[in-house]
Enzyme design. Structure first.
Site, PDB file in Angstrom:
ATOM      1  N   CYS A 272       0.862  -1.182   0.000  1.00  0.00           N
ATOM      2  CA  CYS A 272       0.000   0.000   0.000  1.00  0.00           C
ATOM      3  C   CYS A 272       0.898   1.231   0.000  1.00  0.00           C
ATOM      4  O   CYS A 272       1.621   1.477   0.972  1.00  0.00           O
ATOM      5  CB  CYS A 272      -0.921   0.000   1.213  1.00  0.00           C
TER       6      CYS A 272
ATOM      7  N   CYS B 206      -5.215   6.101  -3.560  1.00  0.00           N
ATOM      8  CA  CYS B 206      -4.535   4.803  -3.560  1.00  0.00           C
ATOM      9  C   CYS B 206      -3.135   5.052  -4.089  1.00  0.00           C
ATOM     10  O   CYS B 206      -2.966   5.403  -5.265  1.00  0.00           O
ATOM     11  CB  CYS B 206      -5.273   3.795  -4.441  1.00  0.00           C
TER      12      CYS B 206
END
Length: 288
Positions: A87, A231
């Site tokens: 991530c 994101c």
């Protein structure tokens, strides 16, 4: 343990619940993780991050074999409790959390190696945020992939991009089409990736290139989460896709606008670097 001390943090609106477990003794399970991440009955977040030393969990063995300097491992879980490889926003917030908890010392300009399921990633501290080296990327330009989504009249071509985790990038016609897109329902990728994928919908800036820097705008549906305000790896994948489409004349630096803010991407020597802020919002205790 009857309660779990935690910290809430975010990177351009991509938010996480973080907790410290250096010795790797706390196993919460997918249902408990999902309950913590629930925005109505839990703390709420796009993911849950456990701070654990690499030596104290099985996945950390690979990180230490790759780089013995990777003392800390980011055990990242999606909001549904499933494990994720990487991530890009989360790892910046994770390093900020380690600093805040006194688990790490890192001066401005210094770099730390962090273990993840997607490999070891260097993170460099700056005065206003952090840069993470996401490493080599893969563009599958020979794949015949299409993506269907609500409010798209027909399926659109998608470009699969690997940035430590899987993405499919879809370029739309204009900003209005991007704004009207309904991402409450997961887009359908044809053929379906074996492990699923994050799906990014992107439009070029006007102009696309300004002062030698590319500009694009993006929305994303994250695998195991839903639509998120940002994101990090998806931002990188979107810049890589436009860099790929533009060919030899493409700029190496990109600014990507997401609903939660802006992130900077640098593409060089077959690697991609992501720069952005990391904020810690509040501390609390979650009753177990």
């Amino acid at each position: 343990m009857t309660s779990l001390p935690f910290t809430k943090g975010h990177g351009t609106g991509n938010d996480f619940v973080l907790f410290a477990d250096p010795e790797g003794r706390i196993e919460l399970g997918e249902e408990r993780i999902a309950a913590i991440a629930d925005r109505h009955f839990g703390v709420g977040g796009d993911g849950v991050i456990r701070a654990v030393r690499s030596a104290n969990l099985p996945e950390g063995d690979d990180a230490l074999a790759d780089d013995p300097a990777a003392e800390w491992f980011m055990d990242y879980r999606n909001a549904d409790g499933s494990a994720a490889e990487m991530c890009g926003n989360g790892i910046r917030v994770y390093v900020r959390y380690l600093l805040d908890q006194g688990l790490l010392r890192l001066e401005v300009g210094e770099t730390v190696k962090i273990g993840t399921r997607g490999g070891v990633h260097p993170v460099t501290r700056h005065a206003g945020g952090f840069t993470v080296d996401l490493g080599p990327f893969v563009v599958l330009d020979d794949a015949e992939v299409t993506v269907s989504a609500r409010d798209l009249a027909v399926a659109r071509p998608g470009l699969p991009v690997g940035v430590g985790n899987p993405h499919v990038v879809v370029v739309l016609d204009d900003a209005a089409e991007l704004d009207e897109l309904d991402l409450n329902e997961a887009p359908v990728v044809h053929p379906r990736p074996p492990d699923g994928a994050n799906v990014e919908f992107v439009v070029p800036g006007d102009p696309l290139i300004e002062n030698g820097v590319g500009r694009i705008r993006m929305r994303v549906h994250e695998r195991g989460v839903g639509e998120t305000l940002s994101c990090g790896t998806g931002v990188a994948a979107s810049a890589i896709a436009f860099h790929h489409y533009a060919g030899d004349q493409a700029p190496d630096r990109w600014t990507v606008e997401v609903p939660g803010g802006e992130l900077e991407v640098l593409i060089e020597d077959g690697r991609v670097l992501l720069t952005g802020p990391a904020e810690l919002v509040f501390d609390g205790d979650y009753e177990l």
